[in-house]
Design a protein around this motif. Structure first.
Motif, PDB file in Angstrom:
ATOM      1  N   THR A 175       8.988  11.367  -1.536  1.00  0.00           N
ATOM      2  CA  THR A 175       8.697  10.930  -0.176  1.00  0.00           C
ATOM      3  C   THR A 175       8.271   9.467  -0.193  1.00  0.00           C
ATOM      4  OG1 THR A 175       6.343  11.530  -0.260  1.00  0.00           O
ATOM      5  CG2 THR A 175       7.898  13.259   0.397  1.00  0.00           C
ATOM      6  N   ALA A 176       8.549   8.781   0.902  1.00  0.00           N
ATOM      7  CA  ALA A 176       8.187   7.360   0.995  1.00  0.00           C
ATOM      8  C   ALA A 176       6.675   7.177   0.929  1.00  0.00           C
ATOM      9  CB  ALA A 176       8.749   6.774   2.292  1.00  0.00           C
ATOM     10  N   GLY A 177       5.933   8.121   1.514  1.00  0.00           N
ATOM     11  CA  GLY A 177       4.482   8.032   1.501  1.00  0.00           C
ATOM     12  C   GLY A 177       3.915   8.078   0.091  1.00  0.00           C
ATOM     13  N   LYS A 178       4.435   8.992  -0.724  1.00  0.00           N
ATOM     14  CA  LYS A 178       3.943   9.102  -2.094  1.00  0.00           C
ATOM     15  C   LYS A 178       4.360   7.899  -2.940  1.00  0.00           C
ATOM     16  CE  LYS A 178       3.601  14.154  -2.321  1.00  0.00           C
ATOM     17  NZ  LYS A 178       4.081  15.390  -2.995  1.00  0.00           N
ATOM     18  N   VAL A 179       5.545   7.385  -2.671  1.00  0.00           N
ATOM     19  CA  VAL A 179       5.987   6.186  -3.393  1.00  0.00           C
ATOM     20  C   VAL A 179       5.077   5.008  -3.069  1.00  0.00           C
ATOM     21  CG1 VAL A 179       7.822   4.463  -3.569  1.00  0.00           C
ATOM     22  CG2 VAL A 179       8.397   6.902  -3.598  1.00  0.00           C
ATOM     23  N   PHE A 180       4.772   4.820  -1.767  1.00  0.00           N
ATOM     24  CA  PHE A 180       3.891   3.722  -1.388  1.00  0.00           C
ATOM     25  C   PHE A 180       2.496   3.915  -1.961  1.00  0.00           C
ATOM     26  CE2 PHE A 180       0.834   1.738   1.547  1.00  0.00           C
ATOM     27  CZ  PHE A 180       1.256   0.419   1.443  1.00  0.00           C
ATOM     28  N   ALA A 181       2.010   5.160  -1.970  1.00  0.00           N
ATOM     29  CA  ALA A 181       0.683   5.437  -2.539  1.00  0.00           C
ATOM     30  C   ALA A 181       0.642   5.080  -4.021  1.00  0.00           C
ATOM     31  CB  ALA A 181       0.334   6.906  -2.341  1.00  0.00           C
ATOM     32  N   ALA A 182       1.765   5.316  -4.709  1.00  0.00           N
ATOM     33  CA  ALA A 182       1.828   4.975  -6.132  1.00  0.00           C
ATOM     34  C   ALA A 182       1.816   3.465  -6.342  1.00  0.00           C
ATOM     35  CB  ALA A 182       3.074   5.591  -6.758  1.00  0.00           C
ATOM     36  N   LEU A 183       2.380   2.721  -5.399  1.00  0.00           N
ATOM     37  CA  LEU A 183       2.502   1.267  -5.549  1.00  0.00           C
ATOM     38  C   LEU A 183       1.320   0.498  -4.962  1.00  0.00           C
ATOM     39  CD1 LEU A 183       6.271   0.845  -4.566  1.00  0.00           C
ATOM     40  CD2 LEU A 183       5.318   0.989  -6.867  1.00  0.00           C
ATOM     41  N   ARG A 184       0.560   1.104  -4.088  1.00  0.00           N
ATOM     42  CA  ARG A 184      -0.498   0.382  -3.373  1.00  0.00           C
ATOM     43  C   ARG A 184      -1.520  -0.291  -4.299  1.00  0.00           C
ATOM     44  NH1 ARG A 184      -1.986   4.066   0.459  1.00  0.00           N
ATOM     45  NH2 ARG A 184      -3.308   5.103  -1.081  1.00  0.00           N
ATOM     46  N   PRO A 185      -2.047   0.382  -5.328  1.00  0.00           N
ATOM     47  CA  PRO A 185      -3.023  -0.315  -6.190  1.00  0.00           C
ATOM     48  C   PRO A 185      -2.458  -1.573  -6.833  1.00  0.00           C
ATOM     49  CG  PRO A 185      -3.051   2.056  -6.609  1.00  0.00           C
ATOM     50  CD  PRO A 185      -1.869   1.793  -5.731  1.00  0.00           C
ATOM     51  N   ALA A 186      -1.194  -1.519  -7.254  1.00  0.00           N
ATOM     52  CA  ALA A 186      -0.580  -2.688  -7.881  1.00  0.00           C
ATOM     53  C   ALA A 186      -0.450  -3.838  -6.891  1.00  0.00           C
ATOM     54  CB  ALA A 186       0.793  -2.313  -8.442  1.00  0.00           C
ATOM     55  N   LEU A 187      -0.082  -3.528  -5.653  1.00  0.00           N
ATOM     56  CA  LEU A 187       0.064  -4.569  -4.638  1.00  0.00           C
ATOM     57  C   LEU A 187      -1.268  -5.256  -4.347  1.00  0.00           C
ATOM     58  CD1 LEU A 187       2.434  -2.652  -2.184  1.00  0.00           C
ATOM     59  CD2 LEU A 187       3.045  -4.631  -3.586  1.00  0.00           C
TER      60      LEU A 187
END
Length: 481
Positions: free
Chosen positions: A408-420
């Motif tokens: 899901t897009a939500g889980k993908v973004f959640a995975a990337l948020r700390p790095a951003l």
């Protein structure tokens, strides 16, 4: 003992990255030295050779190594088929490149290219001889053994190239170093992972390995186009000197980022292959891979971009200063490519190389249009096109991944948020320090790097404390070992 995907990834990623990065670091140091003796135009000629070689090498490999890594049984029969098929395809590609070298030289209005290409094509066959050996190391997740061949190859290549460059051999210093390095690397692979063919391959196995690679070769050829076609077009329309500067702009991002994503992809593939029959475990591993790869690479890409100016001023002479802006775009583009590397490992593990090919085919016309629009505006615009494409490629890659796993897009973004967040805050910190610091370029570089590193670690400690602690434990364990 039960197979642990996390431990297998961490252990083998460490050794694979160490070996790959060691080679790139040796090459990087050699390039800094050679750049004082070789002109940008001569580096440009070598870049044209490597871009053309890149396409021929992808075709010669034909995805054969990936087939050996993914096969569930009949390993020895598959290894025999891979060996003989690799020799055939590589020999054919080398012959075609040698035969067409004159026409390619005429296309670029550079007669010097014909003997250069006629010599460098030998590397296709040299590497084919060790294709099974390297694939078995990845299949067995024994990547610690890869360090010796990689370092030996990097040392041989660097020493030969530096010596010949100082003697005035120009572009031939680069070509001969490249060939000798390939020979040394192949010999060391034979020593570190002994293997020899035991029989001629049977036709069903040949059909399997060639069929597996048929989609993969198309996907890899198209996906490599942003890195290869740009070199060819820059060399053709902007000239070898501009291409030389553009090619050197890739060196630091390749060393720090591309080496990691290339290695991570080769490690994730066999690990995912081992857990492909456990969907829940595979999904968890997929998101974790995105999270931690992004934490590493987004930070590195941002650091290279914000510190590019003092870095180039410290390492290179003024004839290379035109690489600064292109290097910034390239670093961020490579970091964003993490979004496409992890799904690629998943699709290969699930033997859905057909989806990889369709995604690549969808992306190809967009890149060609972007590149055609950018070329008239110079190498900085071409580098910016690389960044745009890195973002554009993510959409069809995400849709292809949804075909094989419930992402899901939500889980993908959640995975990337700390790095951003970590990369963004560290970039702002380093930028402010660079603007306020008025000392020498070396001091500016050190101050900016210190500000970036400190801010990134503080943000990481706050946002992902478990990753911070795991990293500390891993470093301490390696020190004790």
């Amino acid at each position: 003992m039960a197979f642990s995907p996390g431990k297998a990834t961490t252990k083998n990623l460490f050794w694979a990255y160490l070996s790959f990065a060691s080679t790139k670091l040796l090459n990087f140091v050699a390039v800094i030295i050679i750049a004082r003796y070789v002109d940008p135009a001569e580096f440009g000629l070598m870049a044209i050779c490597l871009a053309i070689m890149g396409y021929f090498e992808i075709i010669s490999k034909f995805g054969l190594g990936a087939a050996l890594i993914s096969v569930k049984d009949r390993q020895e029969e598959t290894a025999n088929a891979v060996f003989f098929c690799a020799l055939f395809t590589s020999g054919l590609m080398a012959l075609l490149l040698w035969w067409g070298s004159g026409g390619i030289a005429g296309l670029f209005d550079s007669p010097e290219l014909q003997p250069l290409l006629g010599t460098i094509c030998l590397v296709l066959v040299i590497r084919a001889v060790s294709s099974v050996h390297i694939s078995l190391l990845f299949r067995e997740l024994s990547l610690r053994k890869k360090l010796v061949p990689d370092v030996a190859q990097g040392l041989a290549k660097g020493l030969i190239s530096i010596t010949l460059a100082m003697m005035g051999y120009g572009v031939w210093a680069l070509v001969l170093g490249y060939v000798v390095g390939a020979v040394i690397g192949t010999v060391m692979l034979f020593w570190m992972r002994p293997w020899r063919p035991t029989a001629l391959p049977d036709w069903p196995t040949v059909r399997y390995v060639m069929g597996y690679g048929s989609y993969l070769i198309g996907a890899e050829t198209i996906n490599s186009t942003p890195r290869l076609l740009d070199n060819l077009l820059v060399g053709k329309f902007l000239g070898p000197a501009a291409l030389g500067i553009y090619a050197i702009a890739f060196r630091i991002p390749e060393l720090a980022i591309k080496s990691f994503t290339s290695v991570a992809g080769t490690v994730l593939h066999p690990v995912m292959s081992k857990i492909q029959t456990h969907p829940e475990e595979l999904a968890t591993y997929y998101y974790q891979s995105l999270r931690y790869c992004a934490l590493l690479m987004f930070g590195v890409g941002a650091a290279i971009a914000v510190l590019a100016e003092p870095t180039v001023h410290v390492l290179y002479t003024d004839k290379w200063y035109g690489m600064i802006a292109p290097m910034q775009f390239i670093a961020v583009a490579f970091a964003v490519s993490t979004l496409n590397m992890v799904p690629g490992g998943l699709l290969k593990a699930l033997s859905r190389t057909d989806l990889m090919f369709r995604v690549a085919l969808f992306n190809l016309p967009m890149f060609v249009l972007l590149l055609a629009a950018a070329i008239p505006f110079g190498i900085t615009a071409v580098a910016a096109a690389q960044l745009v494409l890195a973002f554009v490629r993510f959409v069809p890659t995400y849709l292809a991944t949804k075909r094989v796993m419930d992402v899901t897009a939500g889980k993908v973004f959640a995975a990337l948020r700390p790095a951003l967040i970590c990369a963004g805050s560290a970039t702002v910190s380093a930028f402010l320090v660079l603007q306020l610091h008025s000392g020498s370029e070396l001091l500016r570089l050190l101050a900016g790097a210190a500000a970036f590193g400190a801010t990134y670690l503080v943000a990481l400690r706050i946002l992902v404390p478990e990753a911070f602690s795991a990293g500390q434990r891993f470093i301490l364990k390696r020190r004790r070992a």
